[in-house]
Design a protein around this motif. Structure first.
Motif, short mmCIF file in Angstrom:
data_model
loop_
_atom_site.label_atom_id
_atom_site.label_comp_id
_atom_site.label_asym_id
_atom_site.label_seq_id
_atom_site.Cartn_x
_atom_site.Cartn_y
_atom_site.Cartn_z
N VAL A 144 6.93 -11.04 -49.22
CA VAL A 144 5.93 -10.36 -50.03
C VAL A 144 6.33 -10.42 -51.51
N HIS A 145 7.59 -10.14 -51.78
CA HIS A 145 8.07 -10.21 -53.17
C HIS A 145 7.94 -11.63 -53.72
N GLU A 146 8.21 -12.62 -52.88
CA GLU A 146 8.08 -14.01 -53.30
C GLU A 146 6.61 -14.36 -53.55
N MET A 147 5.72 -13.80 -52.74
CA MET A 147 4.29 -14.04 -52.92
C MET A 147 3.82 -13.50 -54.27
N VAL A 148 4.29 -12.33 -54.63
CA VAL A 148 3.94 -11.75 -55.93
C VAL A 148 4.35 -12.71 -57.05
N LYS A 149 5.56 -13.23 -56.96
CA LYS A 149 6.05 -14.17 -57.97
C LYS A 149 5.20 -15.44 -58.01
N SER A 150 4.69 -15.85 -56.84
CA SER A 150 3.86 -17.06 -56.79
C SER A 150 2.58 -16.91 -57.60
N PHE A 151 2.01 -15.71 -57.62
CA PHE A 151 0.82 -15.49 -58.45
C PHE A 151 1.18 -15.61 -59.93
N ALA A 204 1.10 -4.98 -57.81
CA ALA A 204 2.28 -5.79 -58.12
C ALA A 204 1.86 -7.17 -58.62
N VAL A 205 0.84 -7.75 -57.99
CA VAL A 205 0.33 -9.05 -58.44
C VAL A 205 -0.21 -8.94 -59.87
N VAL A 206 -0.97 -7.90 -60.14
CA VAL A 206 -1.52 -7.70 -61.48
C VAL A 206 -0.40 -7.56 -62.50
N ASN A 207 0.62 -6.78 -62.18
CA ASN A 207 1.74 -6.60 -63.11
C ASN A 207 2.47 -7.92 -63.36
N GLU A 208 2.62 -8.75 -62.30
CA GLU A 208 3.30 -10.03 -62.45
C GLU A 208 2.50 -10.99 -63.31
N VAL A 209 1.20 -11.03 -63.10
CA VAL A 209 0.34 -11.90 -63.91
C VAL A 209 0.36 -11.44 -65.37
N LYS A 210 0.30 -10.15 -65.59
CA LYS A 210 0.34 -9.61 -66.95
C LYS A 210 1.64 -10.01 -67.65
N LYS A 211 2.75 -9.88 -66.94
CA LYS A 211 4.05 -10.23 -67.50
C LYS A 211 4.12 -11.72 -67.85
#
Length: 373
Positions: A144-151, A204-211
């Motif tokens: 799941v954490h890796e999936m977030v990074k993939s986005f 988490a996906v939104v935060n990763e994309v924003k970053k």
């Protein structure tokens, strides 16, 4: 142009600083026509080139963020190998002055072993509510954490490819929605259980994309989030659930929220007593805080104006631009009476449908209006 339609052609500037020429968006529609490796075909370039002129911005068909998240013929943003192909697509869309936005997604349990080459994955090992659905494998916490990074990585590739933005696809039963849904998410860890925890993955996906945008974008780069407000499954997403998610999303700095409903005047699927369109409910609740894109059977320019009059600042056209690629140009030139409303077989070349897409729409009677004579 009729005065009535002038509001459709007013420019709009997003919080990111990106300005679009008008209020019409080309909705993301699956072409099913990319190469097996997810690279863009000539047919797809021709399809977009035929439709981009005059559109405020174009949302591409969805691009997978991992190769186990695809369906047949989908775009890929899962590897740096795709950047060159994505660059060519962005250039095609922008060739007529239109902004290009890459929609990023993972198919989750809506995929098949045949299409992804392995057992589909999801929030939990719960099959979709359809007869032929496979039971997916539950993603591990590390996955799941890796999936977030993939986005985030897919967003970086979109930036490097020259897109003007990305849309996070949290709708239409794909993986992000699967984490939000109580039907598909039966987890008891940090990613599921309570409504708050079911929101953890989308946020988490939104935060990763924003970053990622903050780190890599060197010019204004827009980003949005697409959501399906309800599910019919039991248990399923309710409008009250969605409103809680949207109220968190609106504070994340997104440029817009894209609400996916079947008809722009559609009322609640779960609460039959409600007489107010879902889009109107959402617009009234958070529309002053974040722009809302409405979509769903907006066929005529009068429909589009009616949707704007609900308070919506932006309107997405999907099937209408499949049937009539010149919809916007004809309205702008006062030629709305000549808008094509049904497809004839001899229109195929002009419409520039890729072969797979043409076969797909013909195999689903009623999805597009085909002439009977």
């Amino acid at each position: 142009m009729k005065n009535t339609y002038k509001p459709l052609f007013e420019p709009f500037t997003f919080a990111s600083g990106v300005t679009v020429d008008n209020r019409i968006v080309m909705a993301p529609m699956t072409t099913q026509s990319s190469f097996e490796n997810g690279m863009v075909t000539t047919d797809e370039h021709n399809y977009y080139k035929r439709r981009v002129e005059g559109v405020g911005f174009v949302l591409t068909s969805c691009a997978q963020v991992q190769e186990n998240g695809k369906f047949p013929g989908s775009l890929s943003a899962a590897s740096d190998n795709q950047i060159e192909s994505l660059t060519k697509l962005a250039n095609t869309i922008k060739s007529k002055g239109t902004k290009a936005v890459l929609q990023i997604f993972h198919v989750g349990r809506m995929g098949t072993s045949a299409s992804v080459g392995e057992q589909p994955v999801s929030a939990s090992a719960v099959a979709a509510a359809r007869d032929d659905a496979e039971t997916p494998r539950e993603l591990t916490n590390a996955e799941v954490h890796e999936m977030v990074k993939s986005f985030g990585e897919a967003t970086r590739r979109a930036i490097q490819a020259g897109f003007d933005g990305v849309e996070i696809h949290g709708a239409n039963t794909y993986l992000i929605q699967q984490f939000f849904s109580p039907h598909s998410n039966r987890r008891s860890d940090e990613w599921g259980g309570t409504l708050e925890k079911r929101m953890a993955f989308p946020l988490a996906v939104v935060n990763e994309v924003k970053k990622t945008i903050s780190q890599y974008a060197t010019k204004p780069f827009m980003w949005g989030y697409r959501v399906s407000p309800e599910e019919l499954e039991e248990p399923g997403i309710t409008l009250a659930d969605t409103m809680q998610l949207l109220n968190k999303l609106k504070d994340k700095g997104l440029d817009y929220l894209h609400i996916s409903v079947g008809h722009f005047e559609q009322t609640s699927m779960r609460d039959k007593s409600s007489e107010t369109p879902v889009l109107k409910l959402i617009q009234d609740d958070i529309g002053n805080d974040i722009p809302i894109i409405g979509v769903g059977m907006v066929k005529t320019p009068d429909d589009a104006v009616k949707a704007l009059n609900m308070g919506l600042p932006l309107i997405a056209l999907g099937r209408e631009l499949l049937v009539e690629p010149d919809w916007i140009k004809k309205v702008k030139n006062g030629e709305e009476d000549t808008i094509r409303t049904e497809i004839r077989l001899e229109d195929r070349e002009d419409l520039a449908f890729p072969d797979s897409m043409w076969e797909y729409v013909q195999s689903r009677p009623g999805w597009l209006p085909f002439a009977t004579k």
